[in-house]
Design a protein around this motif. Structure first.
Motif, PDB file in Angstrom:
ATOM      1  N   UNK A 271       0.836  -1.204   0.000  1.00 36.58           N
ATOM      2  CA  UNK A 271       0.000   0.000   0.000  1.00 36.58           C
ATOM      3  C   UNK A 271       0.867   1.249   0.000  1.00 36.58           C
ATOM      4  N   UNK A 272       1.919   1.235   0.825  1.00 33.46           N
ATOM      5  CA  UNK A 272       2.805   2.406   0.893  1.00 33.46           C
ATOM      6  C   UNK A 272       3.472   2.671  -0.454  1.00 33.46           C
ATOM      7  N   UNK A 273       3.989   1.625  -1.087  1.00 35.56           N
ATOM      8  CA  UNK A 273       4.707   1.817  -2.346  1.00 35.56           C
ATOM      9  C   UNK A 273       3.775   2.249  -3.478  1.00 35.56           C
ATOM     10  N   UNK A 274       2.598   1.658  -3.540  1.00 36.36           N
ATOM     11  CA  UNK A 274       1.644   2.063  -4.583  1.00 36.36           C
ATOM     12  C   UNK A 274       1.181   3.492  -4.337  1.00 36.36           C
ATOM     13  N   UNK A 275       0.940   3.852  -3.093  1.00 39.53           N
ATOM     14  CA  UNK A 275       0.533   5.219  -2.754  1.00 39.53           C
ATOM     15  C   UNK A 275       1.605   6.213  -3.165  1.00 39.53           C
ATOM     16  N   UNK A 276       2.865   5.869  -2.899  1.00 42.42           N
ATOM     17  CA  UNK A 276       3.968   6.755  -3.246  1.00 42.42           C
ATOM     18  C   UNK A 276       4.044   6.966  -4.755  1.00 42.42           C
ATOM     19  N   UNK A 277       3.853   5.886  -5.518  1.00 43.42           N
ATOM     20  CA  UNK A 277       3.879   6.006  -6.981  1.00 43.42           C
ATOM     21  C   UNK A 277       2.751   6.908  -7.465  1.00 43.42           C
ATOM     22  N   UNK A 278       1.581   6.768  -6.872  1.00 42.64           N
ATOM     23  CA  UNK A 278       0.434   7.590  -7.278  1.00 42.64           C
ATOM     24  C   UNK A 278       0.646   9.057  -6.892  1.00 42.64           C
ATOM     25  N   UNK A 279       1.232   9.286  -5.728  1.00 45.57           N
ATOM     26  CA  UNK A 279       1.501  10.660  -5.298  1.00 45.57           C
ATOM     27  C   UNK A 279       2.475  11.364  -6.235  1.00 45.57           C
ATOM     28  N   UNK A 280       3.347  10.577  -6.884  1.00 43.65           N
ATOM     29  CA  UNK A 280       4.293  11.149  -7.833  1.00 43.65           C
ATOM     30  C   UNK A 280       3.701  11.257  -9.237  1.00 43.65           C
ATOM     31  N   UNK A 281       2.415  10.902  -9.376  1.00 46.20           N
ATOM     32  CA  UNK A 281       1.731  11.138 -10.637  1.00 46.20           C
ATOM     33  C   UNK A 281       1.428   9.931 -11.485  1.00 46.20           C
ATOM     34  N   UNK A 282       1.743   8.724 -11.023  1.00 50.35           N
ATOM     35  CA  UNK A 282       1.491   7.537 -11.834  1.00 50.35           C
ATOM     36  C   UNK A 282      -0.004   7.283 -11.968  1.00 50.35           C
ATOM     37  N   UNK A 283      -0.455   7.070 -13.190  1.00 54.37           N
ATOM     38  CA  UNK A 283      -1.855   6.734 -13.429  1.00 54.37           C
ATOM     39  C   UNK A 283      -2.086   5.233 -13.400  1.00 54.37           C
ATOM     40  N   UNK A 284      -1.031   4.464 -13.678  1.00 51.14           N
ATOM     41  CA  UNK A 284      -1.143   3.007 -13.653  1.00 51.14           C
ATOM     42  C   UNK A 284       0.069   2.434 -12.945  1.00 51.14           C
ATOM     43  N   UNK A 285      -0.169   1.449 -12.086  1.00 51.70           N
ATOM     44  CA  UNK A 285       0.897   0.758 -11.363  1.00 51.70           C
ATOM     45  C   UNK A 285       0.791  -0.725 -11.676  1.00 51.70           C
ATOM     46  N   UNK A 286       1.944  -1.342 -11.997  1.00 48.73           N
ATOM     47  CA  UNK A 286       1.972  -2.757 -12.363  1.00 48.73           C
ATOM     48  C   UNK A 286       2.494  -3.564 -11.178  1.00 48.73           C
ATOM     49  N   UNK A 287       1.728  -4.561 -10.757  1.00 45.06           N
ATOM     50  CA  UNK A 287       2.143  -5.441  -9.669  1.00 45.06           C
ATOM     51  C   UNK A 287       2.867  -6.645 -10.258  1.00 45.06           C
ATOM     52  N   UNK A 288       4.096  -6.885  -9.797  1.00 41.69           N
ATOM     53  CA  UNK A 288       4.908  -7.937 -10.393  1.00 41.69           C
ATOM     54  C   UNK A 288       5.379  -8.932  -9.344  1.00 41.69           C
ATOM     55  N   UNK A 289       5.812 -10.088  -9.813  1.00 43.19           N
ATOM     56  CA  UNK A 289       6.386 -11.118  -8.964  1.00 43.19           C
ATOM     57  C   UNK A 289       6.879 -12.263  -9.817  1.00 43.19           C
ATOM     58  N   UNK A 290       7.703 -13.114  -9.243  1.00 41.08           N
ATOM     59  CA  UNK A 290       8.176 -14.294  -9.959  1.00 41.08           C
ATOM     60  C   UNK A 290       7.041 -15.296 -10.109  1.00 41.08           C
TER      61      UNK A 290
END
Length: 421
Positions: free
Chosen positions: A167-186
């Motif tokens: 939640x913290x990392x996605x929030x930070x990306x959005x606060x910096x202006x990201x309209x889309x965030x990609x969730x990744x993993x192996x």
């Protein structure tokens, strides 16, 4: 003068996300991002998924180490974990750091830079390495044992990032202006957080993110077909477009006999069932996949069955790979190794199918409404991960509603803003 750094990222999207984090930390410590030939230090995030990938890793390290300015070369990632001593022997200026969280500190220490983070650098919605749609790694490692793969050994057992940290990392990306965030993993579908006493799986994480973060759109990275279940599809279906209608489901082969030799834990019937489930609930949903051709024992007839299955699934995105031996895996010593010439011919045929399917799926979107993340002037990406062409005046990094007005021969979509944008 600021320490000048460069980077090379080989392999999967997770590697690219990890490089973003490393470079961000270096820049927060006052480093400048430059081209390789100007760098004091070069970070190489290595890939061991195939023998060919490992060969590319060694080539990249030798190239970096041999540059005229003799930069410090820091190798990290899967090959570094598996073969640290061998990599360090490539050149005197190559060092290995297997702990990715320590790579930036290792660069600073090796070059005797004082460190001590400066004020946070605001990169906007563009990552520190120049990519829009930032990725967040929520899971690492793998508990599967596919016969062609050694990543489980390089990355270890499956483990997940705690919900609050995601939640913290996605929030930070959005606060910096990201309209889309990609969730990744192996192995993204194996996400599991037990840190609070109540187990949270991937669908629960998505629900939490939608509730707690004002994110325009989330997108899932690649996922195993067995993890595309009713709970996941339901949260996607009820997200009101805030989860991209796209699933990259790893097939590897559309032939059950080949899947068994690969050690995959599903068959084509289960795969088709999960595709049907998603199509029924999500409507306009696009599917991507990975396909290996020329796997040991694959006959002409098995290959044709694999292609026929791909056609039935109507993939809009196919990443096609020729099988290449990965020493240390069961597949490398299997009988029935396919000749390179046969594999090359099969790859060309699979790529031709991929292009035909992509164009067909794009044409089915003519007149449809979609949402586009604008990545550059006049260009963006739709929910289904198609390239979109639109008015150059639309601001970069915005998320806009569009209607598809034209489909070009390369499967890109000419889009027009809907009223209100």
């Amino acid at each position: 003068m600021a320490l000048r750094v460069s980077f090379v990222s080989l392999g999967c999207r997770v590697n690219r996300v990890e490089i973003d984090a490393i470079v961000s930390e270096l820049r927060r410590n006052g480093c400048e991002l430059v081209r390789e030939r100007e760098a004091d230090a070069i970070v190489v995030n290595t890939c061991a998924v195939t023998g060919e990938a490992e060969a590319k890793t060694r080539k990249a390290l030798r190239h970096a180490a041999g540059l005229p300015q003799k930069p410090l070369v820091v190798a990290t990632g899967c090959v570094a974990t598996l073969n640290a001593a061998e990599l360090e022997e490539l050149a005197d200026n190559v060092v290995v750091e297997t702990d990715k969280s320590r790579v930036a500190r290792r660069v600073l220490d090796e070059l005797q830079v004082a460190g001590g983070a400066t004020d946070a650098v605001d990169f906007g919605s563009v990552t520190s390495t120049g990519r829009t749609r930032p990725g967040i790694k929520i899971q690492d490692g793998c508990d599967l044992r596919c016969t062609y793969c050694i990543v489980w050994k390089a990355r270890g057992a499956s483990r997940s990032v705690a919900v609050d940290e995601v939640v913290r990392q996605v929030s930070e990306a959005c606060e910096q202006g990201a309209s889309e965030v990609v969730l990744t993993g192996i192995n993204l579908g194996r996400y599991r957080d037990d840190s609070t006493g109540a187990t949270v799986l991937l669908p629960g994480l998505l629900e939490t993110l939608l509730e707690r973060v004002d994110v325009g759109r989330l997108r899932l990275g690649s996922i195993e077909p067995q993890d595309v279940n009713e709970a996941l599809v339901e949260v996607m279906a009820t997200s009101q477009g805030r989860i991209a209608p796209f699933l990259h489901m790893c097939l590897q082969s559309g032939c059950d006999e080949t899947l068994r030799r690969m050690g995959r834990v599903y068959d084509t019937a289960l795969f088709a069932e999960r595709v049907a489930l998603a199509r029924e609930r999500l409507g306009h949903v696009s599917f991507g996949t990975d396909l290996i051709v020329g796997f040991p024992g694959e006959t002409d007839e098995e290959f044709e069955r694999s292609l026929a299955f791909c056609e039935r699934m109507r993939f809009s995105h196919m990443h096609v790979f020729r099988y290449s031996k990965r020493p240390g895996t069961p597949a490398a010593t299997m009988e029935g190794q396919v000749s390179p010439l046969v594999s090359a011919a099969r790859m060309q045929k699979a790529l031709a199918l991929s292009e035909r399917l992509r164009l067909s799926e794009a044409q089915a979107l003519l007149g449809a409404h979609d949402r586009v993340v604008v990545q550059a002037e006049g260009r963006g990406v739709t929910g289904g991960l198609f390239d979109a062409l639109l008015d150059p005046a639309v601001p970069v990094d915005s998320l806009v509603d569009v209607q598809v007005k034209e489909v070009r021969d390369d499967a890109s979509l000419v889009c027009e803003l809907t009223p209100g944008h």
